[in-house]
Scaffold this motif. Structure first.
Motif, PDB file in Angstrom:
ATOM      1  N   THR A 195      -6.649   8.393  11.463  1.00  0.00           N
ATOM      2  CA  THR A 195      -5.423   9.186  11.357  1.00  0.00           C
ATOM      3  C   THR A 195      -4.209   8.382  11.796  1.00  0.00           C
ATOM      4  OG1 THR A 195      -6.564  11.293  11.692  1.00  0.00           O
ATOM      5  CG2 THR A 195      -4.216  11.240  12.205  1.00  0.00           C
TER       6      THR A 195
ATOM      7  N   LYS B 251      -3.377   5.491   9.382  1.00  0.00           N
ATOM      8  CA  LYS B 251      -2.733   6.029   8.189  1.00  0.00           C
ATOM      9  C   LYS B 251      -1.279   6.379   8.460  1.00  0.00           C
ATOM     10  CE  LYS B 251      -3.118   9.821   4.841  1.00  0.00           C
ATOM     11  NZ  LYS B 251      -3.902  11.032   4.463  1.00  0.00           N
ATOM     12  N   GLU B 252      -1.025   7.041   9.603  1.00  0.00           N
ATOM     13  CA  GLU B 252       0.347   7.424   9.932  1.00  0.00           C
ATOM     14  C   GLU B 252       1.232   6.202  10.133  1.00  0.00           C
ATOM     15  OE1 GLU B 252      -0.593  11.745  12.065  1.00  0.00           O
ATOM     16  OE2 GLU B 252       0.112  10.063  13.277  1.00  0.00           O
TER      17      GLU B 252
ATOM     18  N   LYS C 147       0.909   3.269   8.663  1.00  0.00           N
ATOM     19  CA  LYS C 147       1.184   2.708   7.341  1.00  0.00           C
ATOM     20  C   LYS C 147       2.239   3.516   6.596  1.00  0.00           C
ATOM     21  CE  LYS C 147      -3.310   0.501   6.559  1.00  0.00           C
ATOM     22  NZ  LYS C 147      -4.571   0.522   5.748  1.00  0.00           N
ATOM     23  N   GLN C 148       2.238   4.837   6.844  1.00  0.00           N
ATOM     24  CA  GLN C 148       3.199   5.723   6.180  1.00  0.00           C
ATOM     25  C   GLN C 148       4.521   5.834   6.930  1.00  0.00           C
ATOM     26  OE1 GLN C 148       0.990   9.394   5.839  1.00  0.00           O
ATOM     27  NE2 GLN C 148      -0.090   8.738   3.999  1.00  0.00           N
TER      28      GLN C 148
END
Length: 291
Positions: free
Chosen positions: A173, A176-177, A179-180
């Motif tokens: 999680t 991913k955050e 990278k975003q």
């Protein structure tokens, strides 16, 4: 069976949650009689823990702390239930922050936060923090066995852009955050005892050498997050005050386990100030190293 348990218990929880606080704490007092005097819920664990970490305290003092702890434990239980229906205004009045600007400043630096805390005072109403900051709130937790109650707890937390993430899912999680480009404040209750065979680090906690969780430190180093300690003080029944303290802005510059060790020292200070507000029902010292 899980759904049957849910539909039987949920109405009772909802009724308790809408009670005014005066009646809510009357329920807490009744619960205290049941847990402490009738069923002696984990009373042996509590007494053993207190005697282990406070060998110099007299029996009357241990008994005083024990009774005060059970009163506080029952308050936390009914306050958790109250979370179902409590208003934002009421929660802001009862759970306040002395220096939320510390987290707001970290946001302006475009950095995410590892928020380390202990099972101390209260952690039920901390998610009101999300109304004061822009970052997403993630709290690491152990999934409940009953999937319906698990969904209920998640729904309560999500009211203010705060989300529960399992220990299994937290690493992917946060990667991913990152990278975003999503900023987040990630709560870790890092004072519990890990399994002995999964312990990477041992350290004295309240004078007893035990294995300690290092996951929060590992993620801070891996993803370069600012590490902040959350200290919660119980002002009086139903009222709490939270203060943030930066442990490090540069986790990669700290020697391995240095962040974890500093966190433990801060928790020890909390416990020493008012031991009755720590969660003594946990078997925190069950893997204590014997010399």
């Amino acid at each position: 069976m899980q759904f049957l348990a849910y539909i039987l218990v949920y109405p009772l929880l909802w009724i308790i949650s809408i009670l005014p606080f005066k009646l809510l704490y009357f329920v807490s007092d009744l619960l205290y009689i049941l847990l402490y005097r009738v069923f002696a819920y984990r009373k042996k664990v509590v007494l053993n823990n207190l005697k282990l970490v406070f060998p110099d305290k007299s029996n009357p003092e241990i008994q005083r702390i024990t009774k005060a702890f059970y009163h506080h434990l029952c308050d936390m239980i009914v306050e958790a239930i109250k979370s179902m229906t409590i208003s934002e205004l009421e929660m802001k009045k009862r759970f306040t922050f002395t220096n939320v600007e510390l987290l707001q400043e970290i946001e302006t630096q475009n950095r995410s936060v590892i928020l380390m805390c202990a099972h101390y005072a209260s952690w039920e109403w901390i998610f009101i923090l999300q109304t004061l900051i822009k970052s997403r709130g993630n709290a690491v937790y152990k999934q409940l066995a009953n999937k319906h109650f698990d969904k209920l707890v998640k729904r309560i937390r999500a009211k203010y852009n705060s989300y529960l993430v399992t220990t299994k899912d937290i690493i992917p999680t946060l990667i991913k955050e990152k990278k975003q480009g999503i900023l987040s404040v990630n709560g870790f209750a890092s004072d519990q005892s890990p399994k002995r065979n999964k312990a990477f680090h041992w350290q004295k906690f309240m004078g007893i050498e035990v294995p300690v969780h290092t996951g929060a430190e590992m993620l801070a180093k891996k993803l370069d997050m600012t590490v902040v300690f959350m200290k919660v003080t119980k002002l009086k029944r139903g009222f709490y005050q939270c203060t943030f303290k930066t442990i490090t802005e540069n986790p990669k510059d700290i020697n391995n386990y240095g962040i974890t060790d500093k966190f433990l020292k801060l928790v020890e200070e909390q416990i020493t100030e008012a031991p009755e507000y720590y969660l003594w029902t946990h078997k925190r010292w069950k893997h204590a190293r014997k010399h």
